[in-house]
Motif scaffolding. Structure first.
Motif, short mmCIF file in Angstrom:
data_model
loop_
_atom_site.label_atom_id
_atom_site.label_comp_id
_atom_site.label_asym_id
_atom_site.label_seq_id
_atom_site.Cartn_x
_atom_site.Cartn_y
_atom_site.Cartn_z
N ARG A 32 38.32 39.92 44.32
CA ARG A 32 37.50 41.03 43.82
C ARG A 32 38.00 41.34 42.41
O ARG A 32 39.17 41.70 42.21
CB ARG A 32 37.66 42.27 44.71
N THR A 33 37.13 41.18 41.43
CA THR A 33 37.49 41.49 40.04
C THR A 33 36.82 42.82 39.68
O THR A 33 35.59 42.92 39.69
CB THR A 33 37.01 40.37 39.10
N GLN A 101 30.95 38.70 40.48
CA GLN A 101 31.45 40.03 40.88
C GLN A 101 30.48 40.63 41.88
O GLN A 101 29.26 40.44 41.76
CB GLN A 101 31.54 40.95 39.65
N ASP A 105 31.28 46.38 41.63
CA ASP A 105 32.64 46.16 41.12
C ASP A 105 32.68 46.22 39.60
O ASP A 105 33.69 46.59 39.00
CB ASP A 105 33.18 44.80 41.60
N ARG A 106 31.58 45.81 38.99
CA ARG A 106 31.49 45.81 37.54
C ARG A 106 31.61 47.22 36.95
O ARG A 106 32.21 47.42 35.90
CB ARG A 106 30.11 45.21 37.20
#
Ligand SMILES: Cc1cc2nc3c(=O)[nH]c(=O)nc-3n(C[C@H](O)[C@H](O)[C@H](O)COP(=O)(O)OP(=O)(O)OC[C@H]3O[C@@H](n4cnc5c(N)ncnc54)[C@H](O)[C@@H]3O)c2cc1C
Length: 419
Positions: A32-33, A101, A105-106
C-alpha cells in the motif's frame, strides 16, 4: 471503513516511496503506497523552478526497463535543465505505470504507525482505516525536516517562513523580502521572487556566492582522467564513490560520513541561474542573522558581519532557504512509543545495510538515510539503491503468501501509547 492487512505500507509517494513500491510490487508483495505521487514537488517547490540534477541523475528506480526519466525523454541533453513540471509529470507517469494505488490511498496520509503483534505494525491513515502491516517504509522526504534557524524560529508565519512553504511567489509582489541562504534554493527563490515583482535581498553567511560550472556533454579523455568520472552528484573520483557506491559509504566512520554529507555539493547556484540573478536581487554575503523583531509593518532583521558590525534592516517577510535536518523526533506519524525505541544518532535513525531501523520491519528511505549512506540519499539519484536494498530485505523476511487478515485488536501491542 474496514481494517485490512498488507505486507508493506509505504508512507510517501515521492521518488523514494515510488521507487520502493515499484521494486516491492515486482517481487509480488502486497504493497500500500500512501500519498499523492510527487505531492511535495508540486506543492512545496516554487513555480518556475528547474531541477539542479542532470537528466541521468533524475531517474526513479524500477526493476523494469524503460522507466527512467531518460526513457521518457530520450533527447534530453546533459546541461539542459529540467523544468519542475516536466519532472512532476515524469514521476506521475512512473506512478501510473509501476505503482498501482488503491482508490483513496492517493489522497490519504499516514497519521500513526505503532508496533503491533506479532512483530508488525498498525498503520492508521487519515481516512480512519488501520492497516496491519509486516513492514513499514518511511519515505516522507524532506518536508517534515524543514529547518528554520533558531534566531528566526517562533516568529509568526506571516513574517518568517521556510522556502518549502511556498509554491506561488506572486503573493510577495511589491514586498521587501529577505532570503536567507546561499544554496540553489535560496538563489532560485530570489530570482523567482524578482520575476514575481517582489524586492528580494539574499543574505548569506558565506563570504561569497558559489556557482557550479556548465557541464560538458562530452569530456575529453584527459579531463576524465584528471577530473575523475561523471556521477549522479557531479564529477570526481570521490564524488563518484559517494554517488554510485552508497553501500560502501556506510562502512566509513560516522564523523567522515557526516562530513561528506555536509561537504559534497555545498551551497552553490546552478550555472544557468547565474545570469538570471541580476540587479533586481540584492545580495549581502558574509552576514549572519542575529535576531528579528516584529514591527507594525513587518520585521526588523539584525545581521552581523564578520567584523561583528551589526546592521538592522526592515523587511516585510523573511524566507529561510536554510535546508532540512533529519530528526526522528519530528516524525509525528510515528507513535511516541515507537519513536522512543528507534536508535538515533544526532536525531537521524541508525540504519542497517538494508535501511532497517533498530525496530525490525521499519525502514527509512531518502534524507533520513543520509547520515548512514551519505549525500546521495539527499537526491533522487539514491532512490534506486535504497529501493533495491529495502525490497530485497523485505522479501527475504516475508513469506510470499498474503498475511492472514487480522483483526486490529488482535495485533495491537497491549502497552502501546498514542498521543
Ligand atoms: C527546492 C528543492 C529543489 C530540489 N531539487 C532537486 C534536484 O534537482 N535533484 C534532486 O535529485 N533532488 C532535488 N531536491 C531534493 C529532493 O527533495 C529529493 O531528492 C527528493 O524529493 C527525495 O525524494 P523523497 O521521496 O525522499 O521525498 P519527497 O519527494 O519529499 O516525497 C515524500 C512524499 O511524502 C509525502 N508525505 C509526507 N508525510 C507523509 C505522510 N505522513 N503520509 C503520506 N505521505 C507523506 C510528502 O507529501 C511527499 O510527497 C530538491 C529539494 C528541494 C527542496
Amino acid at each position: 471503513m474496514s481494517d485490512s492487512a498488507s505486507d508493506v505500507v509505504i508512507a510517501g509517494a515521492g521518488p523514494y516511496g515510488l521507487s520502493t513500491a515499484a521494486h516491492l510490487q515486482n517481487l509480488g508483495l502486497d504493497v500500500r503506497t500512501i500519498g499523492e505521487p510527487m505531492r511535495f514537488w508540486e506543492a512545496n517547490m516554487p513555480e518556475g523552478m528547474f531541477l539542479k540534477s542532470e537528466p541521468f541523475a533524475s531517474n526513479l528506480g524500477s526493476p523494469q526497463p524503460g522507466m527512467r526519466f531518460t526513457d521518457l525523454h530520450p533527447g534530453w541533453r546533459i546541461g539542459q535543465p529540467i523544468p519542475l513540471e516536466t519532472f512532476v509529470e515524469y514521476g506521475r507517469w512512473f506512478a501510473a505505470e509501476a505503482v498501482p494505488q488503491r482508490p483513496g490511498d492517493r489522497d490519504a496520509q499516514v497519521v500513526n504507525v505503532e508496533r503491533a503483534r506479532p512483530g508488525g505494525y498498525a498503520v492508521t491513515l487519515s481516512t480512519g482505516e488501520t492497516i496491519a502491516a509486516r513492514a513499514v517504509v518511511v519515505a516522507v522526504g524532506v518536508g517534515p525536516f524543514a529547518h528554520i534557524p533558531d534566531e528566526l524560529a517562533g516568529m509568526p508565519s506571516w513574517l518568517v517562513s521556510h522556502s518549502s512553504a511556498h509554491r506561488d511567489l506572486t503573493l510577495f509582489a511589491g514586498k521587501d523580502v529577505a532570503v536567507i541562504g546561499a544554496g540553489q534554493s535560496a538563489l532560485e527563490t530570489a530570482v523567482l521572487l524578482a520575476d514575481a515583482g517582489a524586492h528580494p535581498h539574499v543574505i548569506a553567511r558565506r563570504p561569497e556566492l558559489d556557482w557550479n560550472t556548465v557541464p560538458q556533454e562530452r569530456r575529453p579523455l584527459r579531463d576524465q582522467l584528471l577530473g575523475g568520472p561523471r556521477s549522479g552528484l557531479g564529477t570526481g573520483y570521490r564524488t563518484w564513490l559517494w554517488a554510485e557506491r552508497p553501500g560502501l559509504v556506510r562502512y566509513l566512520p560516522e564523523a567522515t560520513r557526516r562530513r561528506i554529507v555536509r561537504e559534497t555539493l555545498p551551497p552553490a547556484g546552478s550555472w544557468w541561474l547565474r545570469d538570471r540573478l541580476d540587479e533586481r536581487v540584492r545580495v549581502s554575503t558574509g552576514r549572519r542573522v542575529a535576531k528579528a523583531v516584529e514591527q507594525e509593518d513587518g520585521l526588523a532583521l539584525t545581521t552581523v558581519d564578520r567584523a561583528g558590525r551589526r546592521l538592522v534592516t526592515g523587511f516585510e517577510h523573511v524566507l529561510t532557504a536554510t535546508g532540512y535536518v533529519p530528526d526522528v523526533a519530528r516524525l509525528g506519524l510515528l507513535a511516541p512509543d515507537l519513536r522512543g525505541r528507534i536508535a538515533t544518532r544526532l536525531g537521524a535513525p541508525v540504519l542497517s545495510r538494508d535501511f532497517e531501523a533498530s525496530t525490525p520491519g521499519l525502514y527509512f528511505a531518502g534524507l533520513a538515510a543520509a547520515s548512514t549512506f551519505g549525500p546521495v540519499m539527499r537526491f533522487v539519484h539514491g532512490a534506486d539503491f535504497a529501493a533495491t536494498r529495502i525490497a530485497h530485505h523485505i522479501i527475504r523476511r516475508t513469506p510470499r503468501q498474503q498475511p492472514p487478515r487480522a483483526r486490529l485488536a488482535d495485533v495491537l501491542e497491549p502497552d502501546t501509547t498514542r498521543q
